[in-house]
Design a protein around this motif. Structure first.
Motif, mmCIF file in Angstrom:
data_model
loop_
_atom_site.group_PDB
_atom_site.id
_atom_site.type_symbol
_atom_site.label_atom_id
_atom_site.label_comp_id
_atom_site.label_asym_id
_atom_site.label_seq_id
_atom_site.Cartn_x
_atom_site.Cartn_y
_atom_site.Cartn_z
ATOM 1 N N GLU A 165 -43.482 16.498 2.272
ATOM 2 C CA GLU A 165 -44.618 16.273 3.225
ATOM 3 C C GLU A 165 -45.216 14.901 3.379
ATOM 4 O OE1 GLU A 165 -47.934 17.580 5.541
ATOM 5 O OE2 GLU A 165 -45.825 18.460 5.026
ATOM 6 N N LEU A 166 -44.922 14.091 1.941
ATOM 7 C CA LEU A 166 -45.395 12.857 2.023
ATOM 8 C C LEU A 166 -44.620 11.985 3.307
ATOM 9 C CD1 LEU A 166 -47.119 10.657 0.828
ATOM 10 C CD2 LEU A 166 -45.203 9.887 -0.398
ATOM 11 N N ARG A 189 -46.408 12.933 6.766
ATOM 12 C CA ARG A 189 -47.836 12.824 7.132
ATOM 13 C C ARG A 189 -47.658 11.226 7.301
ATOM 14 N NH1 ARG A 189 -52.141 15.702 3.048
ATOM 15 N NH2 ARG A 189 -51.298 18.085 3.355
ATOM 16 N N ARG A 190 -46.845 10.509 6.558
ATOM 17 C CA ARG A 190 -46.986 8.969 6.781
ATOM 18 C C ARG A 190 -46.251 8.610 8.246
ATOM 19 N NH1 ARG A 190 -46.049 6.038 1.146
ATOM 20 N NH2 ARG A 190 -47.991 6.747 0.129
ATOM 21 N N ASP A 227 -53.026 10.403 2.392
ATOM 22 C CA ASP A 227 -51.896 11.071 1.625
ATOM 23 C C ASP A 227 -52.662 12.399 1.101
ATOM 24 O OD1 ASP A 227 -49.959 9.379 2.227
ATOM 25 O OD2 ASP A 227 -50.396 8.079 0.437
ATOM 26 N N THR A 228 -53.802 12.301 0.366
ATOM 27 C CA THR A 228 -54.499 13.227 -0.183
ATOM 28 C C THR A 228 -55.979 13.211 0.448
ATOM 29 O OG1 THR A 228 -52.934 13.204 -2.174
ATOM 30 C CG2 THR A 228 -55.257 14.424 -2.274
ATOM 31 N N LEU A 274 -46.241 16.415 -2.758
ATOM 32 C CA LEU A 274 -46.229 15.551 -1.465
ATOM 33 C C LEU A 274 -44.618 15.177 -1.707
ATOM 34 C CD1 LEU A 274 -49.484 13.740 -0.661
ATOM 35 C CD2 LEU A 274 -48.252 15.757 0.642
ATOM 36 N N ARG A 275 -44.385 14.328 -2.635
ATOM 37 C CA ARG A 275 -43.095 13.668 -2.594
ATOM 38 C C ARG A 275 -41.850 14.998 -2.874
ATOM 39 N NH1 ARG A 275 -46.237 10.476 -6.139
ATOM 40 N NH2 ARG A 275 -45.217 11.929 -8.227
ATOM 41 N N ALA A 330 -49.881 14.515 -5.209
ATOM 42 C CA ALA A 330 -49.345 13.417 -4.955
ATOM 43 C C ALA A 330 -47.613 13.930 -5.241
ATOM 44 C CB ALA A 330 -49.609 12.326 -5.749
ATOM 45 N N ARG A 377 -48.859 9.434 10.705
ATOM 46 C CA ARG A 377 -49.956 8.667 10.491
ATOM 47 C C ARG A 377 -49.604 7.121 11.098
ATOM 48 N NH1 ARG A 377 -50.625 6.168 4.633
ATOM 49 N NH2 ARG A 377 -50.928 8.023 4.290
ATOM 50 N N HIS A 417 -50.774 5.185 -3.055
ATOM 51 C CA HIS A 417 -51.107 6.556 -2.586
ATOM 52 C C HIS A 417 -52.488 6.325 -2.031
ATOM 53 C CE1 HIS A 417 -51.128 10.891 -2.747
ATOM 54 N NE2 HIS A 417 -52.108 10.957 -3.266
#
Length: 331
Positions: free
Chosen positions: A260-261, A264-265, A167-168, A255-256, A252, A268, A53
């Motif tokens: 959204e995780l 975002r990744r 992530d955060t 996000l999972r 966190a 990224r 994370h």
């Protein structure tokens, strides 16, 4: 020499996976130096990345970013997590290295083999990060860190680039620094996932927290969107740090669960690929003998014979071939 270095990459990666600090340090140095071995390094660690994370910490100078990072790392270690810290510092104008050296300010963890702290010089890169930060994050991720903390350089409240990497994103403010008003001006309200009013033992902390909460409540958010919490901390004593860690963990989990995780990744990764591609194009441009073409096109643009967009298209379409000014601009 290059051949020996190439053979060393698998060994370095294997040692880094095993938690060898020297191997991790060497890999990050290869990243910072844009070594020719970097492609091999990234290919080797790719399957191991994406597990940690990534927590970005930003805020204006004087809000206590390093002290807060130190306290957060202590809390993470109490929970049994392996932690990597990338502390981005202003660069020395002479060596290009990190000027302040956050290892000194986080000396509490110097002997802990499950904490890796690396100061990286921004080297003139704007946005609060070093250009090599994404690849350095990948190295720490692949080395088995559960959390990678990225502390920005502290150049001011415009350093929003960390939101595209983390992530955060944790935004720190402090009472008596005008941060509440500045946050609204600089877009900080748009990047934070968790906010902390540090130095909360000072006068005005409650007012800063109220102002921040009010501004966050006024922001437009879609249904089901994350609503950033505001936590008060005194990082120098550890007060409020457990609450802050709880909010980071809560984000966190959200996000999972929300998907959204992954979004975002993916974004990224897209930015990282784009940055690498643009860097490769700039390098090709620098190697090409395009001066004659560019000078000829510039003269035609200055004379009004062709517009600059057509000239640029011509230069790109023709592969920057020396001595050629064909295509639309030459018609």
């Amino acid at each position: 020499m290059a051949r020996r270095g190439a053979h060393a990459v698998p060994d370095l990666v294997a040692r880094a996976r095993a938690g060898d600090p020297a191997a991790v340090a060497r890999l990050i140095t290869l990243v910072e130096d844009a070594s020719p071995l970097l492609r091999e390094v990234m290919a080797a660690i790719g399957p191991d990345a994406g597990r940690a994370h990534v927590l970005g910490i930003t805020g204006a100078p004087g809000v206590g970013k390093s002290t807060t990072t130190n306290a957060l790392v202590a809390g993470m270690r109490r929970a049994g997590r392996r932690v990597g810290v990338l502390a981005i510092d202003p660069s020395s104008p002479f060596s290009g290295g990190a000027l302040l050296g956050d290892r000194v300010r986080m000396g509490d963890h110097a002997l802990d083999r499950d904490v890796y702290i690396r100061s990286m010089g921004a080297r003139g890169h704007l946005g609060g990060l070093a250009w090599s930060t994404p690849q350095a994050v990948r190295v720490l991720d692949a080395a088995g860190c559960d959390v990678v903390v990225v502390e920005t350089v502290g150049v001011g409240q415009s350093e929003v680039e960390v939101a595209g990497l983390a992530d955060t994103t944790l935004v720190l403010l402090a009472p008596g620094m005008g941060d509440g008003i500045q946050a609204a001006k600089a877009g900080i309200l748009e990047i934070g996932d968790v906010y902390a009013v540090n130095k909360a033992d000072r006068e005005g902390a409650d007012r800063t927290r109220r102002e921040l909460r009010t501004m966050l409540a006024m922001a437009e958010r879609r249904d089901g969107a994350w609503r950033p919490p505001v936590v008060q901390t005194v990082a120098s004593t550890g007060a409020g740090i457990d609450d802050l860690l709880a909010e980071v963990d809560r984000h966190a989990a959200w996000l999972r669960e929300s998907g959204e995780l992954a979004r975002r990744r993916t974004l990224r990764a897209r930015r990282e690929v784009e940055a690498i591609a643009l860097a490769a194009l700039r390098e090709r441009w620098a190697r090409a003998d395009s001066g004659a073409d560019l000078d000829a096109l510039a003269e035609r643009v200055a004379a009004g014979e062709v517009d600059p967009y057509a000239a640029a298209d011509d230069l790109i379409a023709d592969g920057v071939e020396p001595g050629r000014t064909t295509g639309r601009a030459a018609d």
